[in-house]
Scaffold this active site. Structure first.
Site, mmCIF file in Angstrom:
data_model
loop_
_atom_site.group_PDB
_atom_site.id
_atom_site.type_symbol
_atom_site.label_atom_id
_atom_site.label_comp_id
_atom_site.label_asym_id
_atom_site.label_seq_id
_atom_site.Cartn_x
_atom_site.Cartn_y
_atom_site.Cartn_z
ATOM 1 N N ASP A 226 0.833 -1.200 0.000
ATOM 2 C CA ASP A 226 0.000 0.000 0.000
ATOM 3 C C ASP A 226 0.872 1.257 0.000
ATOM 4 O O ASP A 226 1.907 1.299 0.687
ATOM 5 C CB ASP A 226 -0.853 -0.035 1.276
ATOM 6 N N GLU A 275 13.496 -15.991 0.152
ATOM 7 C CA GLU A 275 14.284 -16.916 0.961
ATOM 8 C C GLU A 275 13.489 -17.584 2.070
ATOM 9 O O GLU A 275 13.887 -18.631 2.563
ATOM 10 C CB GLU A 275 15.502 -16.176 1.547
HETATM 11 C C1 GLC Z 1 -4.042 3.154 -0.622
HETATM 12 C C2 GLC Z 1 -5.326 2.358 -0.583
HETATM 13 C C3 GLC Z 1 -6.439 3.290 -0.206
HETATM 14 C C4 GLC Z 1 -6.151 3.866 1.151
HETATM 15 C C5 GLC Z 1 -4.769 4.510 1.205
HETATM 16 C C6 GLC Z 1 -4.327 4.754 2.614
HETATM 17 O O1 GLC Z 1 -4.055 4.127 -1.599
HETATM 18 O O2 GLC Z 1 -5.525 1.734 -1.819
HETATM 19 O O3 GLC Z 1 -7.682 2.657 -0.229
HETATM 20 O O4 GLC Z 1 -7.116 4.823 1.464
HETATM 21 O O5 GLC Z 1 -3.798 3.682 0.634
HETATM 22 O O6 GLC Z 1 -4.024 3.536 3.239
#
Ligand code: GLC
Length: 556
Positions: A226, A275
């Site tokens: 993310d 790994e």
């Molecule tokens: C990413 C996710 C989104 C979220 C953001 C903060 O962009 O896809 O849904 O709001 O991160 O975590």
């Protein structure tokens, strides 16, 4: 067959191709709260998802990326994680997780877990301890706490803005008798309930390695990372200047985007996943996959994350955001291929996600939007590289209009009610039946995670399976034909078409040609071509506007 390769023919066999499976993989994004509800409480869960995984396999996917299912106060729909190595009650249990993974593996689907390293939830024990600790306490060092500016520290420490609107800083509440000096603030690039971690701290690094190992031990075949471009911040946290979020071409210059220490971190994670021994996964350690959500517009900056030894895939955000416009798409595709080919990586093409307005709506809505979204699907699935499909895209779902009082996305509130937020692409999938909840679960429609529109009867999986012309059947056929026609090296792709962008064409491998007509006029197909698949009816060799066709080149 050597480890880390696949046949190119998937489970049905086909031409051999000594490439790692992920280079041309079709990955399906599963947003569990809106996928399928297994216990009738109106929120999708792991049991529901497990029962419906056959749909993903029938779609011809190679992998499923499941978005966060961990304990969370849901300040940002689960991207605010309070415990990274557990399953939220509403989602089920760790046993339900094992059942999900085992079923996916049985169906030949690898499983990618969402890793959220930029921030935790404010309900995470680390952040609670940080708030309870003294100003200089070590518990605060895991996050980004700073003294405010101006008299009494009453102004935020710098001018950074949250991605959702408003300042990226929140003042630490004062505790009677303990806080006398200037006000302290903590950083959050998203909601105030998502405090940013300090990635220069060794215990943060160690904790995420523990999390990665945990999910590998529990069957994960890889991770989606993310906001993979924001973990490190420029030393000294300098101001970012005006229009920081409005000017995408400057994003890579922001002091909280695209910092150099990200690259050694991802190299370390790549080594770790390759790994760590894997008792449960479908992929062998060498076949595991890391995909980064890196939101940058500069293709060369993006491709740096996919250099050898770093991430396997990086979502191509410029493609995901490109309008349905021939000239612009041709440019973005060309730049994406050039940049990734230069580092030896495939492009990861994306048309939609749980963060984006659905393609049908983004491309104009109504019949026009559906037509264009279908054409875009065939274009995307013909390109060399990997493709990420977002649940519901295969059904041609439009963005749903979620009434204000039911909106959950913090973007709605934090934008001062100027941005409706992302709920419209997160409503529960319609599976069957003629009215809400359309087979999503055994729940009253008004108890659904988000309300479904009343006019989706024709869009259910069941209805579309009975219609050979449906978007679902188009996607299924496209993944089948795609497997039978491996793209070959991306470097060989040559796009042709007029500079005006009215149409473009390229070959996928030796036997398949993709032709996209953006309009406004019709196109006539040369007689040496046979139509294998078309996003809209093609009669007498005439390809109408907003249509993509896949053609077999007849040997003379
Ligand atoms: C990413 C996710 C989104 C979220 C953001 C903060 O962009 O896809 O849904 O709001 O991160 O975590």
């Amino acid at each position: 067959m050597p480890a880390g390769t696949h046949t190119g023919g998937g489970r049905t066999g086909g031409p051999r191709q000594a490439e790692p499976w992920w280079r041309d993989a079709v990955c399906y994004e599963l947003y569990p709260r809106a996928f399928a509800d297994g216990d009738g409480d109106g929120t999708g869960d792991l049991r529901g998802a497990t029962a419906r995984l056959g749909h993903v396999a029938r779609l011809g996917a190679d992998a499923v990326w499941i978005t966060p299912f961990h304990p969370s106060p849901l300040a940002d729909a689960g991207y605010d994680i309070a415990d990274h190595t557990a399953v939220a009650d509403a989602m089920g249990t760790l046993d339900n997780w094992h059942a999900f993974v085992d079923r996916a593996h049985e169906l030949g689907l690898r499983v990618l877990v969402d890793l959220v390293p930029n921030h935790t939830s404010s309900a995470h024990p680390w952040f609670r301890a940080a708030l309870a600790a003294d100003e200089e306490g070590p518990e605060r060092e895991r996050y980004v706490f700073r003294t405010g500016r101006g008299p009494g520290g009453l102004l935020p420490p710098n001018d950074w803005r949250s991605a959702f609107g408003g300042p990226a800083w929140t003042r630490v509440p004062r505790r009677d008798g303990r806080d006398a000096g200037p006000a302290r603030w903590y950083l959050h690039l998203h909601t105030p309930d998502q405090p940013d971690l300090d990635w220069t701290r060794p215990e943060v690094v160690a904790e995420y390695e523990r999390i990665i190992r945990f999910w590998l031990d529990h069957g994960a075949d890889g991770f989606r990372i993310d906001v993979a471009h924001t973990l490190f911040k420029a030393p000294g946290l300098p101001d970012a200047g005006p229009r920081q979020h409005e000017d995408p071409h400057r994003w890579h210059l922001l002091p909280y985007y695209d910092r150099e220490p990200l690259h050694p971190l991802y190299r370390r994670w790549r080594t770790l996943v390759e790994e760590h021994p894997g008792p449960r996964g479908l992929a062998t350690p060498a076949e595991r996959l890391l995909v980064g959500e890196v939101i940058l517009t500069d293709q060369r900056r993006l491709a740096r994350y996919a250099r050898p030894g770093e991430l396997h895939h990086v979502f191509n955000s410029p493609y995901a955001e490109c309008p349905w416009e021939g000239r612009a798409l041709r440019r973005v595709i060309g730049e994406a291929l050039a940049a990734t080919t230069a580092v030896g990586a495939p492009v990861a093409w994306v048309l939609g996600s749980h963060d984006a307005v659905r393609a049908v709506t983004r491309f104009g809505g109504g019949e026009k939007g559906v037509r264009r979204a279908r054409a875009a699907a065939l274009l995307t699935l013909a390109l060399p590289g990997a493709v990420y499909l977002y649940q519901g895209e295969e059904l041609g779902l439009p963005q749903a209009d979620v009434p204000e009082e039911r909106r959950r996305d913090p973007l709605w509130r934090m934008s001062g009610h100027t941005d409706p937020g992302r709920d419209g692409c997160r409503v529960p999938l319609p599976w069957s039946g003629t009215e809400p909840p359309y087979g999503f679960g055994d729940c009253a429609p008004d108890r659904c995670w988000l309300p479904q529109p009343g006019d989706w009867a024709a869009l259910t999986v069941r209805a579309q399976e009975e219609d050979p012309g449906s978007t679902l059947e188009l996607y299924r056929a496209a993944t089948r034909v795609r497997r039978a026609h491996p793209a070959g090296p991306a470097a060989r792709l040559r796009m042709a078409g007029p500079a005006s962008g009215e149409w473009l064409t390229f070959r996928r491998g030796a036997g398949l040609r993709c032709l996209v007509n953006f309009g406004p006029g019709d196109l006539r197909i040369a007689p040496a071509h046979e139509v294998l698949l078309a996003s809209a009816p093609v009669a007498d060799g005439i390809v109408p506007a907003d249509t993509t066709v896949w053609l077999r080149v007849r040997e003379r």
